[in-house]
Design an enzyme around this catalytic site. Structure first.
Site, PDB file in Angstrom:
ATOM      1  N   LEU A   1      38.690  43.845  38.216  1.00 49.88           N
ATOM      2  CA  LEU A   1      39.262  45.186  38.165  1.00 49.88           C
ATOM      3  C   LEU A   1      40.050  45.451  36.880  1.00 49.88           C
ATOM      4  CD1 LEU A   1      40.231  45.556  41.912  1.00 49.88           C
ATOM      5  CD2 LEU A   1      38.761  47.143  40.639  1.00 49.88           C
TER       6      LEU A   1
ATOM      7  N   SER B   1      44.666  38.181  45.001  1.00 47.24           N
ATOM      8  CA  SER B   1      43.488  38.673  44.288  1.00 47.24           C
ATOM      9  C   SER B   1      43.481  40.195  44.165  1.00 47.24           C
ATOM     10  CB  SER B   1      42.204  38.193  44.970  1.00 47.24           C
ATOM     11  OG  SER B   1      41.139  38.138  44.056  1.00 47.24           O
TER      12      SER B   1
ATOM     13  N   GLY C   1      38.582  45.287  34.149  1.00 48.41           N
ATOM     14  CA  GLY C   1      37.559  45.891  33.306  1.00 48.41           C
ATOM     15  C   GLY C   1      36.983  44.963  32.256  1.00 48.41           C
ATOM     16  N   LYS C   2      37.483  43.733  32.185  1.00 46.13           N
ATOM     17  CA  LYS C   2      37.051  42.865  31.082  1.00 46.13           C
ATOM     18  C   LYS C   2      35.632  42.327  31.243  1.00 46.13           C
ATOM     19  CE  LYS C   2      39.477  38.829  33.021  1.00 46.13           C
ATOM     20  NZ  LYS C   2      40.617  37.922  32.796  1.00 46.13           N
TER      21      LYS C   2
ATOM     22  N   LEU D   1      43.368  41.937  41.625  1.00 43.65           N
ATOM     23  CA  LEU D   1      42.454  42.350  40.555  1.00 43.65           C
ATOM     24  C   LEU D   1      41.051  41.791  40.775  1.00 43.65           C
ATOM     25  CD1 LEU D   1      44.723  41.971  37.376  1.00 43.65           C
ATOM     26  CD2 LEU D   1      44.007  44.088  38.515  1.00 43.65           C
TER      27      LEU D   1
ATOM     28  N   TYR E   1      46.434  23.495  44.979  1.00 45.69           N
ATOM     29  CA  TYR E   1      46.292  24.033  43.629  1.00 45.69           C
ATOM     30  C   TYR E   1      46.443  22.932  42.588  1.00 45.69           C
ATOM     31  CZ  TYR E   1      47.020  28.733  45.609  1.00 45.69           C
ATOM     32  OH  TYR E   1      46.916  29.905  46.333  1.00 45.69           O
TER      33      TYR E   1
ATOM     34  N   GLY F   1      40.079  39.327  38.367  1.00 46.03           N
ATOM     35  CA  GLY F   1      40.057  39.880  37.021  1.00 46.03           C
ATOM     36  C   GLY F   1      39.004  40.952  36.819  1.00 46.03           C
TER      37      GLY F   1
END
Length: 353
Positions: free
Chosen positions: A246, A239, A248-249, A241, A54, A244
Site C-alpha cells: 500500500l 500489516s 505504492g512501491k 501497509l 522474530y 509495503g
C-alpha cells in the site's frame, strides 16, 4: 503523539503508533534497530511489539534475535522501564526449532515467558500474547475451514487447552512477570472462549487482539469489530501497509531492492498476487496523490482513525520509512477522502482478506 489506554482499567497508556520490530535480525541490524527505537521514543512512541519467533521470516538462525536487540538497547541506555510498554508473544504450533513445535501448551508457558524476559533483559512484560491459535483454524490468509474441526471431542480439547494456558498466564501475572494478556490471529469463537473461561474460573481477561488490518484486508470489520468492542478487546493492527504494497512501491511491477518481498522472495506474495489487489492498490494510491498525500499516509491514516483501534503497528526497514509512517498521525481524513475510500472499497471488497 496520540495515546490510547491499553487496558479497560485505564492503567497503561500506549501511543497510537506502535513500533513493530519483526524485521530486526534479518533485514535490519542491531545498530539499525537501536536507531529506530531512539527516534521513535523521541517522537513520543512508548509501545514496542515483538515476539519470541522474530525475526521474520522465521528460522532457527534468527529465532529470538529481535528480542535480543531490544534487550541490548535497554541494557545500554538504562532507561526507566516504566516509561515503555513492551509486548511479546508465545509462538503457535509447527515451529520445530522452538520447543519441538509444540506451540501453545500450558507446560511451556513459563519457559516461553522466561526466555523472552532473559533476551529482553527486563523483569516483566506489559503485554503477553498468544501469537496464533493452537487449534486448527484459518489464519495468515487461509481459507476453506475444515468441517472435521467441528468434532465435539476435538473442540472440547481445544477449550481445555485455552483454559490450562490461561491458568498458567494467571500464575505469571501473580509472579509479576507479565501485566496483561492478549491474543493474535484470532477469531470471534476464540475471543468468546477466552472471555467465558476467564469469567467462569476467575482467570485474567484478554485485553487486546493483534490481527491484520489494512485498506485491502478488512475482514476484522465483519464480525470481530463488534465482538471485540463489546468485550473490551482493543485491536493492535498489524500489516497496515499490507507488507509495503500500500506504499505504492511495488506499482507497475516494480521490485525495489531491499524491500520486504524482494528480500523474502516473491513466493511469499502469493496471497497478494491478484489483478484485483493490484487494481485496488492503484486506485488508493491515486486517491492519496489527488489529495496531496502519499499512499502510505492515506493507508495508515485510515487505520489510525478506526474506532476499535488501540494501536497501529508500523514496521520499517529504513529511517525514511519510519519517519513517514509516524508522520501519518498528522494526517486527518476529510469526508471527501473517506467517500473516496468507500467508493474504491465498494468495487474491491477485502481483496487480500
Amino acid at each position: 503523539m496520540q495515546y490510547n489506554f491499553l487496558d479497560p482499567q485505564k492503567q497503561i497508556k500506549v501511543s497510537k503508533i506502535c513500533l513493530g520490530t519483526m524485521t530486526w535480525g534479518y533485514q535490519n541490524s542491531e545498530a539499525e534497530a537501536h536507531e529506530q527505537i531512539e527516534y521513535s521514543i523521541a517522537q513520543g512512541i512508548n509501545f514496542l511489539d515483538t515476539a519470541e519467533v522474530y525475526a521474520v521470516p522465521p528460522s532457527a538462525e534468527t529465532y529470538g534475535k529481535t528480542e535480543t536487540y531490544i534487550g541490548t538497547w535497554l541494557a545500554k541506555k538504562k532507561v526507566q522501564r516504566n516509561s515503555l510498554v513492551i509486548a511479546s508473544k508465545m509462538v503457535g504450533p509447527n515451529q520445530a526449532y522452538i520447543r519441538g513445535g509444540a506451540g501453545i501448551q500450558a507446560k511451556d508457558v513459563s519457559t516461553a515467558i522466561d526466555g523472552s524476559l532473559k533476551r529482553l533483559q527486563t523483569d516483566y512484560l506489559d503485554l503477553y500474547q498468544i501469537h496464533w491459535p493452537q487449534r486448527k483454524v484459518n489464519y495468515f490468509g487461509q481459507y476453506n475451514y475444515n468441517p472435521a474441526n467441528y468434532n465435539p471431542t476435538t473442540t472440547q480439547e481445544e477449550i481445555e487447552n485455552i483454559h490450562s494456558v490461561l491458568q498458567e498466564l494467571q500464575k505469571a501475572i501473580q509472579q509479576g512477570k507479565i501485566r496483561y494478556i492478549g491474543v493474535s490471529n484470532e477469531t470471534p469463537w476464540g475471543i468468546f472462549q477466552y472471555k467465558q473461561l476467564a469469567e467462569k474460573h476467575n482467570l485474567p481477561n484478554i485485553i487486546t487482539i493483534q490481527n491484520v488490518y489494512s485498506l485491502i484486508s478488512r475482514a476484522f470489520d465483519l464480525n470481530l469489530s463488534e465482538t471485540c468492542m463489546k468485550n473490551n478487546v482493543g485491536l493492535l493492527a498489524y500489516s497496515p501497509l499490507a507488507g509495503g504494497l500500500l506504499s505504492g512501491k511495488y506499482r507497475n511491477n516494480q521490485k525495489p531492492q531491499g524491500a520486504r518481498f524482494s528480500t523474502w522472495g516473491y513466493a511469499r506474495m502469493d496471497r497478494y498476487d491478484s489483478p484485483t489487489i493490484v487494481a485496488a492498490i492503484g486506485e488508493y494510491a491515486e486517491l492519496a496523490e489527488a489529495h496531496n498525500m502519499t499512499p502510505t499516509q492515506l493507508a495508515l491514516a485510515f487505520v489510525n482513525e478506526r474506532p476499535f483501534l488501540t494501536s497501529n503497528i508500523i514496521g520499517a526497514t529504513s529511517m525514511q520509512q519510519l519517519k513517514e509512517n509516524i508522520a501519518s498521525l498528522d494526517i486527518t481524513l476529510n469526508d471527501e477522502i473517506r467517500a473516496g475510500i468507500d467508493k474504491i472499497f465498494s468495487r474491491y471488497r477485502n481483496p487480500a482478506a
